[in-house]
Design a protein around this motif. Structure first.
Motif, PDB file in Angstrom:
ATOM      1  N   HIS A  63     -65.451   8.811  13.541  1.00  0.00           N
ATOM      2  CA  HIS A  63     -66.380   7.846  12.962  1.00  0.00           C
ATOM      3  C   HIS A  63     -67.774   7.921  13.590  1.00  0.00           C
ATOM      4  O   HIS A  63     -68.742   7.405  13.027  1.00  0.00           O
ATOM      5  N   ARG A  64     -67.900   8.577  14.728  1.00  0.00           N
ATOM      6  CA  ARG A  64     -69.162   8.556  15.480  1.00  0.00           C
ATOM      7  C   ARG A  64     -70.364   9.073  14.692  1.00  0.00           C
ATOM      8  O   ARG A  64     -71.469   8.528  14.820  1.00  0.00           O
ATOM      9  N   PRO A  65     -70.230  10.130  13.873  1.00  0.00           N
ATOM     10  CA  PRO A  65     -71.430  10.649  13.176  1.00  0.00           C
ATOM     11  C   PRO A  65     -71.845   9.858  11.940  1.00  0.00           C
ATOM     12  O   PRO A  65     -72.803  10.252  11.268  1.00  0.00           O
ATOM     13  N   ILE A  66     -71.156   8.764  11.606  1.00  0.00           N
ATOM     14  CA  ILE A  66     -71.511   8.019  10.395  1.00  0.00           C
ATOM     15  C   ILE A  66     -72.996   7.672  10.339  1.00  0.00           C
ATOM     16  O   ILE A  66     -73.637   7.840   9.286  1.00  0.00           O
ATOM     17  N   PRO A  67     -73.618   7.209  11.436  1.00  0.00           N
ATOM     18  CA  PRO A  67     -75.047   6.862  11.351  1.00  0.00           C
ATOM     19  C   PRO A  67     -75.960   8.040  11.020  1.00  0.00           C
ATOM     20  O   PRO A  67     -77.109   7.827  10.606  1.00  0.00           O
ATOM     21  N   LEU A  68     -75.477   9.271  11.179  1.00  0.00           N
ATOM     22  CA  LEU A  68     -76.319  10.436  10.923  1.00  0.00           C
ATOM     23  C   LEU A  68     -76.497  10.730   9.433  1.00  0.00           C
ATOM     24  O   LEU A  68     -77.377  11.514   9.063  1.00  0.00           O
ATOM     25  N   ILE A  69     -75.677  10.128   8.593  1.00  0.00           N
ATOM     26  CA  ILE A  69     -75.745  10.412   7.163  1.00  0.00           C
ATOM     27  C   ILE A  69     -77.133  10.160   6.598  1.00  0.00           C
ATOM     28  O   ILE A  69     -77.631  10.922   5.763  1.00  0.00           O
ATOM     29  N   THR A  70     -77.785   9.124   7.072  1.00  0.00           N
ATOM     30  CA  THR A  70     -79.112   8.772   6.543  1.00  0.00           C
ATOM     31  C   THR A  70     -80.174   9.792   6.928  1.00  0.00           C
ATOM     32  O   THR A  70     -81.283   9.767   6.371  1.00  0.00           O
ATOM     33  N   GLN A  71     -79.861  10.688   7.863  1.00  0.00           N
ATOM     34  CA  GLN A  71     -80.817  11.719   8.285  1.00  0.00           C
ATOM     35  C   GLN A  71     -80.546  13.060   7.602  1.00  0.00           C
ATOM     36  O   GLN A  71     -81.117  14.073   8.001  1.00  0.00           O
ATOM     37  N   LEU A  72     -79.693  13.061   6.589  1.00  0.00           N
ATOM     38  CA  LEU A  72     -79.301  14.315   5.935  1.00  0.00           C
ATOM     39  C   LEU A  72     -79.665  14.263   4.451  1.00  0.00           C
ATOM     40  O   LEU A  72     -78.813  14.036   3.590  1.00  0.00           O
ATOM     41  N   PRO A  73     -80.932  14.504   4.106  1.00  0.00           N
ATOM     42  CA  PRO A  73     -81.379  14.360   2.713  1.00  0.00           C
ATOM     43  C   PRO A  73     -80.761  15.380   1.760  1.00  0.00           C
ATOM     44  O   PRO A  73     -80.709  15.135   0.551  1.00  0.00           O
ATOM     45  N   ARG A  74     -80.298  16.526   2.302  1.00  0.00           N
ATOM     46  CA  ARG A  74     -79.711  17.567   1.438  1.00  0.00           C
ATOM     47  C   ARG A  74     -78.185  17.513   1.417  1.00  0.00           C
ATOM     48  O   ARG A  74     -77.542  18.400   0.848  1.00  0.00           O
ATOM     49  N   LEU A  75     -77.604  16.496   2.010  1.00  0.00           N
ATOM     50  CA  LEU A  75     -76.149  16.427   2.136  1.00  0.00           C
ATOM     51  C   LEU A  75     -75.479  16.441   0.773  1.00  0.00           C
ATOM     52  O   LEU A  75     -75.824  15.670  -0.114  1.00  0.00           O
ATOM     53  N   ARG A  76     -74.485  17.325   0.640  1.00  0.00           N
ATOM     54  CA  ARG A  76     -73.725  17.435  -0.606  1.00  0.00           C
ATOM     55  C   ARG A  76     -72.236  17.210  -0.411  1.00  0.00           C
ATOM     56  O   ARG A  76     -71.517  16.954  -1.369  1.00  0.00           O
ATOM     57  N   MET A  77     -71.768  17.312   0.842  1.00  0.00           N
ATOM     58  CA  MET A  77     -70.331  17.174   1.084  1.00  0.00           C
ATOM     59  C   MET A  77     -70.093  16.681   2.504  1.00  0.00           C
ATOM     60  O   MET A  77     -70.773  17.101   3.444  1.00  0.00           O
ATOM     61  N   VAL A  78     -69.109  15.791   2.663  1.00  0.00           N
ATOM     62  CA  VAL A  78     -68.581  15.419   3.971  1.00  0.00           C
ATOM     63  C   VAL A  78     -67.116  15.822   3.981  1.00  0.00           C
ATOM     64  O   VAL A  78     -66.322  15.361   3.157  1.00  0.00           O
ATOM     65  N   GLN A  79     -66.776  16.714   4.900  1.00  0.00           N
ATOM     66  CA  GLN A  79     -65.416  17.222   5.006  1.00  0.00           C
ATOM     67  C   GLN A  79     -64.770  16.635   6.265  1.00  0.00           C
ATOM     68  O   GLN A  79     -65.106  16.992   7.382  1.00  0.00           O
ATOM     69  N   LEU A  80     -63.846  15.697   6.063  1.00  0.00           N
ATOM     70  CA  LEU A  80     -63.185  15.047   7.189  1.00  0.00           C
ATOM     71  C   LEU A  80     -62.071  15.917   7.759  1.00  0.00           C
ATOM     72  O   LEU A  80     -61.539  16.808   7.082  1.00  0.00           O
ATOM     73  N   LEU A  81     -61.706  15.633   9.003  1.00  0.00           N
ATOM     74  CA  LEU A  81     -60.579  16.306   9.648  1.00  0.00           C
ATOM     75  C   LEU A  81     -59.362  15.388   9.726  1.00  0.00           C
ATOM     76  O   LEU A  81     -58.346  15.750  10.308  1.00  0.00           O
ATOM     77  N   SER A  82     -59.487  14.220   9.125  1.00  0.00           N
ATOM     78  CA  SER A  82     -58.403  13.240   9.097  1.00  0.00           C
ATOM     79  C   SER A  82     -57.749  13.239   7.727  1.00  0.00           C
ATOM     80  O   SER A  82     -58.324  13.711   6.739  1.00  0.00           O
ATOM     81  N   ALA A  83     -56.529  12.673   7.682  1.00  0.00           N
ATOM     82  CA  ALA A  83     -55.855  12.519   6.400  1.00  0.00           C
ATOM     83  C   ALA A  83     -56.389  11.313   5.651  1.00  0.00           C
ATOM     84  O   ALA A  83     -56.447  11.303   4.425  1.00  0.00           O
ATOM     85  N   GLY A  84     -56.788  10.277   6.397  1.00  0.00           N
ATOM     86  CA  GLY A  84     -57.328   9.075   5.781  1.00  0.00           C
ATOM     87  C   GLY A  84     -58.841   9.142   5.668  1.00  0.00           C
ATOM     88  O   GLY A  84     -59.512   9.826   6.439  1.00  0.00           O
ATOM     89  N   VAL A  85     -59.382   8.401   4.696  1.00  0.00           N
ATOM     90  CA  VAL A  85     -60.835   8.395   4.470  1.00  0.00           C
ATOM     91  C   VAL A  85     -61.424   6.996   4.601  1.00  0.00           C
ATOM     92  O   VAL A  85     -62.607   6.795   4.344  1.00  0.00           O
ATOM     93  N   ASP A  86     -60.606   6.017   5.001  1.00  0.00           N
ATOM     94  CA  ASP A  86     -61.029   4.619   4.951  1.00  0.00           C
ATOM     95  C   ASP A  86     -62.238   4.329   5.840  1.00  0.00           C
ATOM     96  O   ASP A  86     -63.049   3.462   5.514  1.00  0.00           O
ATOM     97  N   GLU A  87     -62.384   5.041   6.966  1.00  0.00           N
ATOM     98  CA  GLU A  87     -63.529   4.776   7.847  1.00  0.00           C
ATOM     99  C   GLU A  87     -64.851   5.234   7.232  1.00  0.00           C
ATOM    100  O   GLU A  87     -65.914   4.702   7.554  1.00  0.00           O
ATOM    101  N   TRP A  88     -64.800   6.214   6.345  1.00  0.00           N
ATOM    102  CA  TRP A  88     -66.020   6.862   5.848  1.00  0.00           C
ATOM    103  C   TRP A  88     -66.422   6.469   4.441  1.00  0.00           C
ATOM    104  O   TRP A  88     -67.603   6.530   4.092  1.00  0.00           O
ATOM    105  N   ILE A  89     -65.479   6.096   3.616  1.00  0.00           N
ATOM    106  CA  ILE A  89     -65.736   6.044   2.174  1.00  0.00           C
ATOM    107  C   ILE A  89     -66.868   5.103   1.796  1.00  0.00           C
ATOM    108  O   ILE A  89     -67.636   5.362   0.859  1.00  0.00           O
ATOM    109  N   ALA A  90     -67.046   4.030   2.548  1.00  0.00           N
ATOM    110  CA  ALA A  90     -68.095   3.060   2.198  1.00  0.00           C
ATOM    111  C   ALA A  90     -69.493   3.588   2.496  1.00  0.00           C
ATOM    112  O   ALA A  90     -70.481   3.039   1.992  1.00  0.00           O
TER     113      ALA A  90
END
Length: 316
Positions: A63-90
């Motif tokens: 969950h630590r890199p979640i705040p970095l999303i706003t600094q990635l204007p070209r972001l097209r994909m987030v590939q998790l290493l977990s089976a669950g997505v509940d921490e990230w989906i929002a």
């Protein structure tokens, strides 16, 4: 959404931490990919990192890199290493593909489930305490066997089906339950009918609006006396207060890799509840799991940059 990186070099951010070194090597082998290392605890990315198309959160503390999303204007994909997505989906914009590492955890986590069930049935916690007191406990405890037991597995994904496969050689019978019924799998709308008569209930479902609080007071009360609840899904799927009450009454037993709250704070009643064993959300944590996660992640990324929808992409 389908991938949109075909015929273009994709920059993939992968954590610089030691647990992620294997991932940097694996993902770098994908044609058309440039791996850029980053610090999951960073607050500011440099210009090269900011140009990334794909973000892979760290293996530990994902969950630590979640705040970095706003600094990635070209972001097209987030590939998790977990089976669950509940921490990230929002936090993921609608135009960004979110994919899990579903399938990578099935072996390690299902092995933990079997070990936890056997630990409780063979009374290892009591035996260790007898050993600590130098007591030869012959006939002072009551063990049980998996042979002939019935297990209800709530969550029929890769982990749940792996648990069922591992239970079978012990002579245990499994009933699989999922959100949607299919061949050999019941719908969890039938849980109140299915729970009675099962000796073990295993929670391996993902956390979402439908599963939050699913195993509440009413369903726990339907479990047979002496039944064992095993949770490797998410702590919020089980009503903790209701579970503590059942444990204190001596009616149920439990084996928990996840809790609510988590981490479980000092002084929480679960720590002192009888008939429960707790591990610190570590069911997957054995050598080689990080490699398994990155191998699945690499498959998903390769599909995405080829312009195809990854198999583990989340419907939103």
């Amino acid at each position: 959404m389908a991938g949109g990186m075909k015929d273009k070099t994709a920059t993939v951010l992968v954590s610089h931490e030691e647990d992620d070194a294997v991932g940097r090597r694996i993902i770098q082998l994908i044609p058309g990919v440039e791996v850029v290392a980053y610090d999951p605890d960073a607050t500011v990315l440099d210009d090269t990192q900011r140009s990334a198309d794909i973000l892979v959160p760290s293996y530990r503390g994902s969950h630590r890199p979640i705040p970095l999303i706003t600094q990635l204007p070209r972001l097209r994909m987030v590939q998790l290493l977990s089976a669950g997505v509940d921490e990230w989906i929002a936090y993921i914009p609608a135009n960004v593909t979110l994919a899990s590492a579903r399938g990578a955890h099935a072996g390690p986590v299902s092995e933990w489930v079997i070990s936890a069930i056997l630990t409780q049935m063979r009374q290892w916690p009591a035996l260790v305490r007898f050993q600590d007191s130098e007591t030869w406990a012959h006939r002072l405890f009551s063990a049980d066997t998996l042979a002939g037991k019935r297990a209800l597995i709530v969550g029929a994904g890769s982990i749940g089906t792996a648990v069922a496969a591992r239970l079978s050689p012990f002579g245990a019978l499994s009933t699989l339950v999922a959100r949607t019924a299919r061949d050999g799998v019941y719908s969890w709308s039938e849980l109140s009918r299915l729970i009675p008569g099962h000796d073990i209930v295993v929670i391996s479902a993902p956390l979402n609006d439908e599963t939050r609080g699913l195993m509440g007071r009413a369903l726990l009360a339907l479990m047979d006396d002496g039944a064992l609840l095993v949770n490797v899904g998410r702590g919020q799927i089980v009503d903790t207060e209701a579970l503590v009450a059942e444990l204190r009454s001596g009616r149920l037993r439990a084996a928990l890799d996840v809790t609510d709250p988590e981490p479980l704070p000092q002084g929480h009643p679960l720590w002192k509840a009888p008939n429960v064993i707790i591990s610190p959300h570590s069911a997957r944590t054995v050598p080689g799991t990080n490699r398994l996660c990155y191998e699945v992640a690499a498959e998903q990324i390769q599909e995405f940059i080829a312009g195809r929808r990854p198999a583990n992409a989340i419907e939103r």
